[in-house]
Design an enzyme around this catalytic site. Structure first.
Site, PDB file in Angstrom:
ATOM      1  N   HIS A  56      66.424   9.657  73.911  1.00  0.00           N
ATOM      2  CA  HIS A  56      65.227   8.877  73.609  1.00  0.00           C
ATOM      3  C   HIS A  56      64.977   8.926  72.108  1.00  0.00           C
ATOM      4  O   HIS A  56      65.396   9.867  71.421  1.00  0.00           O
ATOM      5  CB  HIS A  56      64.020   9.437  74.350  1.00  0.00           C
ATOM      6  CG  HIS A  56      64.084   9.235  75.831  1.00  0.00           C
ATOM      7  ND1 HIS A  56      62.961   9.296  76.614  1.00  0.00           N
ATOM      8  CD2 HIS A  56      65.115   8.973  76.669  1.00  0.00           C
ATOM      9  CE1 HIS A  56      63.300   9.075  77.882  1.00  0.00           C
ATOM     10  NE2 HIS A  56      64.609   8.894  77.933  1.00  0.00           N
TER      11      HIS A  56
ATOM     12  N   GLU B  36      62.359   9.636  70.348  1.00  0.00           N
ATOM     13  CA  GLU B  36      61.663  10.831  69.888  1.00  0.00           C
ATOM     14  C   GLU B  36      62.613  12.022  69.815  1.00  0.00           C
ATOM     15  O   GLU B  36      62.558  12.808  68.865  1.00  0.00           O
ATOM     16  CB  GLU B  36      60.478  11.159  70.814  1.00  0.00           C
ATOM     17  CG  GLU B  36      59.417  10.080  70.871  1.00  0.00           C
ATOM     18  CD  GLU B  36      59.674   9.012  71.929  1.00  0.00           C
ATOM     19  OE1 GLU B  36      58.745   8.260  72.237  1.00  0.00           O
ATOM     20  OE2 GLU B  36      60.819   8.916  72.451  1.00  0.00           O
TER      21      GLU B  36
ATOM     22  N   CYS C 152      57.594   9.599  76.805  1.00  0.00           N
ATOM     23  CA  CYS C 152      57.716  10.038  78.195  1.00  0.00           C
ATOM     24  C   CYS C 152      57.397  11.534  78.288  1.00  0.00           C
ATOM     25  O   CYS C 152      57.303  12.225  77.265  1.00  0.00           O
ATOM     26  CB  CYS C 152      59.119   9.749  78.713  1.00  0.00           C
ATOM     27  SG  CYS C 152      60.369  10.896  78.089  1.00  0.00           S
TER      28      CYS C 152
ATOM     29  N   CYS D   8      59.883  13.815  76.363  1.00  0.00           N
ATOM     30  CA  CYS D   8      59.692  13.791  74.914  1.00  0.00           C
ATOM     31  C   CYS D   8      58.420  14.541  74.525  1.00  0.00           C
ATOM     32  O   CYS D   8      58.416  15.284  73.535  1.00  0.00           O
ATOM     33  CB  CYS D   8      59.663  12.358  74.410  1.00  0.00           C
ATOM     34  SG  CYS D   8      61.265  11.533  74.566  1.00  0.00           S
TER      35      CYS D   8
END
Length: 152
Positions: A53, A55, A83, A86
């Site tokens: 992801h 992040e 999410c 993260c």
């Protein structure tokens, strides 16, 4: 325009550039003391890594840049609502602030919301959609005590 808005605009620009490269619409910027330390984009499609992801790629880059997994004092600016994975990683790294531009509600019509995962994780383990169980391993040496001894 505030610095927050500038960093969010940078995260959105990263997300747009990632779309142009065939990636998902997510970008993130890590800032410490008013300076951008690292950036990241969602690399799931490029790497087939479900944890890639924006992040997390930004946190990994920031940790390499700073030479430490401790990101205390850092802020993360993300194009989309981070999410739970993260958010947990940012907390564990010591990130002090998270700001995002697009909400789960904004992403829902496009299949880009993680609201259902947040809801599932809020339930007791026995009620979650994934089976979670603690299995004791009798007869095994204490792994954590072994680690503590090795760290001395």
């Amino acid at each position: 325009m505030t610095n927050d808005n500038q960093y969010l605009q940078q995260a959105i620009a990263l997300a747009r550039a990632n779309i142009a490269q065939g990636g998902r619409p997510f970008g993130a910027v890590v800032v410490r003391d008013g300076a951008v330390i690292a950036t990241g984009v969602n690399e799931i499609r490029a790497t087939n890594d479900p944890t890639a992801h924006a992040e997390l790629t930004a946190l990994r880059a920031a940790s390499r840049q700073l030479g430490s997994p401790d990101l205390s004092g850092c802020s993360v600016y993300a194009s989309g609502h981070p999410c739970p994975m993260c958010m947990a990683a940012m907390r564990m790294a010591g990130v002090r602030k998270v700001a995002y531009a697009y909400s789960n509600e904004d992403g829902a019509p496009f299949g880009l919301s993680t609201a259902a995962i947040y809801e599932d994780l809020a339930k007791p383990f026995a009620q979650q959609s994934m089976e979670i169980c603690h299995l004791r391993m009798p007869g095994q040496p204490d792994l954590y005590a072994e680690w503590a001894q090795a760290a001395c």
